[in-house]
Scaffold this motif. Structure first.
Motif, mmCIF file in Angstrom:
data_model
loop_
_atom_site.group_PDB
_atom_site.id
_atom_site.type_symbol
_atom_site.label_atom_id
_atom_site.label_comp_id
_atom_site.label_asym_id
_atom_site.label_seq_id
_atom_site.Cartn_x
_atom_site.Cartn_y
_atom_site.Cartn_z
ATOM 1 N N ARG A 197 -17.964 -14.330 0.349
ATOM 2 C CA ARG A 197 -17.503 -13.108 -0.303
ATOM 3 C C ARG A 197 -16.159 -13.399 -0.943
ATOM 4 N NH1 ARG A 197 -14.839 -7.858 2.195
ATOM 5 N NH2 ARG A 197 -14.984 -6.441 0.426
ATOM 6 N N LEU A 198 -16.006 -13.060 -2.199
ATOM 7 C CA LEU A 198 -14.759 -13.252 -2.936
ATOM 8 C C LEU A 198 -14.138 -11.898 -3.211
ATOM 9 C CD1 LEU A 198 -12.753 -15.018 -4.560
ATOM 10 C CD2 LEU A 198 -14.322 -14.841 -6.503
ATOM 11 N N VAL A 199 -12.903 -11.713 -2.756
ATOM 12 C CA VAL A 199 -12.186 -10.452 -2.936
ATOM 13 C C VAL A 199 -10.927 -10.721 -3.743
ATOM 14 C CG1 VAL A 199 -10.957 -8.578 -1.793
ATOM 15 C CG2 VAL A 199 -13.056 -9.483 -0.781
ATOM 16 N N ASP A 200 -10.767 -10.025 -4.855
ATOM 17 C CA ASP A 200 -9.559 -10.142 -5.669
ATOM 18 C C ASP A 200 -8.629 -8.968 -5.362
ATOM 19 O OD1 ASP A 200 -9.888 -12.511 -7.350
ATOM 20 O OD2 ASP A 200 -11.624 -11.454 -8.181
ATOM 21 N N LEU A 201 -7.398 -9.274 -4.972
ATOM 22 C CA LEU A 201 -6.397 -8.246 -4.694
ATOM 23 C C LEU A 201 -5.472 -8.114 -5.904
ATOM 24 C CD1 LEU A 201 -5.443 -8.952 -0.968
ATOM 25 C CD2 LEU A 201 -7.124 -7.348 -1.896
ATOM 26 N N PRO A 202 -5.361 -6.933 -6.477
ATOM 27 C CA PRO A 202 -4.658 -6.782 -7.761
ATOM 28 C C PRO A 202 -3.168 -7.097 -7.703
ATOM 29 C CG PRO A 202 -5.267 -4.637 -6.850
ATOM 30 C CD PRO A 202 -5.964 -5.663 -6.028
ATOM 31 N N ASP A 203 -2.522 -6.873 -6.572
ATOM 32 C CA ASP A 203 -1.071 -7.045 -6.505
ATOM 33 C C ASP A 203 -0.644 -8.350 -5.839
ATOM 34 O OD1 ASP A 203 -0.597 -4.560 -7.734
ATOM 35 O OD2 ASP A 203 -0.868 -3.523 -5.824
ATOM 36 N N LEU A 204 -1.582 -9.245 -5.600
ATOM 37 C CA LEU A 204 -1.264 -10.492 -4.893
ATOM 38 C C LEU A 204 -1.066 -11.638 -5.869
ATOM 39 C CD1 LEU A 204 -1.025 -11.918 -2.101
ATOM 40 C CD2 LEU A 204 -3.482 -12.386 -2.276
ATOM 41 N N ALA A 205 0.007 -12.410 -5.682
ATOM 42 C CA ALA A 205 0.196 -13.667 -6.400
ATOM 43 C C ALA A 205 -0.289 -14.795 -5.485
ATOM 44 C CB ALA A 205 1.656 -13.838 -6.782
ATOM 45 N N HIS A 206 0.144 -16.025 -5.735
ATOM 46 C CA HIS A 206 -0.315 -17.126 -4.883
ATOM 47 C C HIS A 206 0.303 -17.046 -3.501
ATOM 48 C CE1 HIS A 206 -2.082 -21.029 -4.017
ATOM 49 N NE2 HIS A 206 -0.928 -21.388 -3.500
ATOM 50 N N MET A 207 1.573 -16.709 -3.436
ATOM 51 C CA MET A 207 2.263 -16.612 -2.157
ATOM 52 C C MET A 207 2.083 -15.224 -1.547
ATOM 53 S SD MET A 207 3.414 -19.652 -2.055
ATOM 54 C CE MET A 207 3.862 -20.998 -3.172
ATOM 55 N N ILE A 208 2.109 -15.187 -0.227
ATOM 56 C CA ILE A 208 2.078 -13.904 0.499
ATOM 57 C C ILE A 208 3.528 -13.569 0.808
ATOM 58 C CG2 ILE A 208 1.017 -12.661 2.407
ATOM 59 C CD1 ILE A 208 -0.957 -14.994 2.694
ATOM 60 N N ASP A 209 4.237 -13.068 -0.197
ATOM 61 C CA ASP A 209 5.697 -13.080 -0.150
ATOM 62 C C ASP A 209 6.350 -11.707 -0.053
ATOM 63 O OD1 ASP A 209 4.934 -12.298 -2.650
ATOM 64 O OD2 ASP A 209 6.041 -13.838 -3.735
ATOM 65 N N THR A 210 5.569 -10.654 0.186
ATOM 66 C CA THR A 210 6.155 -9.339 0.440
ATOM 67 C C THR A 210 5.390 -8.684 1.582
ATOM 68 O OG1 THR A 210 4.701 -8.071 -1.041
ATOM 69 C CG2 THR A 210 6.674 -9.092 -2.031
ATOM 70 N N PRO A 211 6.007 -7.747 2.284
ATOM 71 C CA PRO A 211 5.285 -7.047 3.357
ATOM 72 C C PRO A 211 4.042 -6.330 2.847
ATOM 73 C CG PRO A 211 7.642 -6.677 3.569
ATOM 74 C CD PRO A 211 7.442 -7.372 2.264
ATOM 75 N N GLU A 212 4.098 -5.796 1.642
ATOM 76 C CA GLU A 212 2.949 -5.083 1.094
ATOM 77 C C GLU A 212 1.787 -6.046 0.830
ATOM 78 O OE1 GLU A 212 6.602 -2.923 0.657
ATOM 79 O OE2 GLU A 212 6.061 -4.918 -0.118
ATOM 80 N N ARG A 213 2.087 -7.199 0.271
ATOM 81 C CA ARG A 213 1.036 -8.181 0.034
ATOM 82 C C ARG A 213 0.475 -8.703 1.351
ATOM 83 N NH1 ARG A 213 4.102 -11.392 -4.968
ATOM 84 N NH2 ARG A 213 3.245 -10.072 -6.637
ATOM 85 N N ALA A 214 1.343 -8.938 2.321
ATOM 86 C CA ALA A 214 0.885 -9.410 3.622
ATOM 87 C C ALA A 214 -0.029 -8.389 4.284
ATOM 88 C CB ALA A 214 2.087 -9.721 4.516
ATOM 89 N N SER A 215 0.315 -7.121 4.206
ATOM 90 C CA SER A 215 -0.508 -6.074 4.810
ATOM 91 C C SER A 215 -1.888 -6.014 4.165
ATOM 92 C CB SER A 215 0.180 -4.718 4.692
ATOM 93 O OG SER A 215 1.364 -4.680 5.461
#
Length: 226
Positions: A197-215
């Motif tokens: 399964r491939l899921v694209d997250l709209p606000d994610l870059a390559h790094m998991i570099d903010t609490p929002e992206r990590a969540s």
């Protein structure tokens, strides 16, 4: 509660389950989060009732060739340590030897998880990877768009290809702002794997570099492994 453990000489961070006795092995990124402790903070996976053991990737070796001298030895060293690390973690945490494990990783850690499954190094239940490298071509391109391919680099590239041999279900979480060089390999692997399964997250870059992206990543991976 956070536990520290040493397995095969690796200093790991371990988060305990509520009641379960499964084991999840996780590798961090080379960027952010870039240590077991940082990965545990970013992706604690509280929704997963299992031991979560965050393993370190080796230090990046020195050398002029980004692929032959640095990236490939790092990944191969991590893979070589895995069987012994798993055996020692099972013994320390009381996880039965015959229980398949879940594998999680981001970027180079995701590449490590995928190769471990493809090479059948350990018994695997499920896999979740975040913006994973899937081949050496994309790694070389991201780090050096003008990379010159030597015969040895071609050998390394073949060794680091993730072949779609695993039958374990695989989740690929990708950021809409992922490195463009990584995208074709991720798409191809998602199509080739029998249960992916491939899921694209709209606000994610390559790094998991903010609490929002990590969540956001934690929610996807946690639901996949729960």
């Amino acid at each position: 509660m956070t536990i520290t453990a040493t397995a095969a000489g690796l200093d790991c961070v371990v988060l305990p389950p509520r009641t379960g006795n499964r084991l999840v092995l996780l590798w961090h990124l080379l960027g952010t989060p870039g240590t077991p402790a940082a990965m545990a903070e970013a992706l604690p996976l509280h929704a997963v009732d299992a031991w979560r053991a965050y393993l370190p990737l080796p230090p990046v070796p020195e050398g002029p060739d980004v692929l032959v001298d640095r990236y490939a030895p790092l990944v191969e060293t991590a893979l070589a340590a895995l069987p012994d690390a798993l055996r020692e973690l099972r013994a320390e945490l009381g996880v039965p030897d015959d229980t398949p494990v879940d594998l999680v990783g981001g970027s180079a850690g995701g590449h490590t998880a995928l190769l471990a499954a493809a090479r059948d190094l350990v018994p695997v239940r499920r896999i979740a990877v975040v913006n994973p490298a899937t081949d050496a071509l994309s790694v070389a391109t991201v780090n050096d768009p003008h990379y010159e391919w030597s015969p040895r680099a071609r050998e390394v590239e073949r060794a680091l290809r993730v072949h779609p041999t695993t039958t374990a279900p695989v989740l690929i979480v990708r950021g809409a702002q992922e490195y463009p060089a990584m995208v074709p390999g991720q798409n191809a692997l998602a199509r080739a794997l029998p249960h992916a399964r491939l899921v694209d997250l709209p606000d994610l870059a390559h790094m998991i570099d903010t609490p929002e992206r990590a969540s956001a990543v934690d929610r996807e991976v946690g639901a996949w492994l729960a």
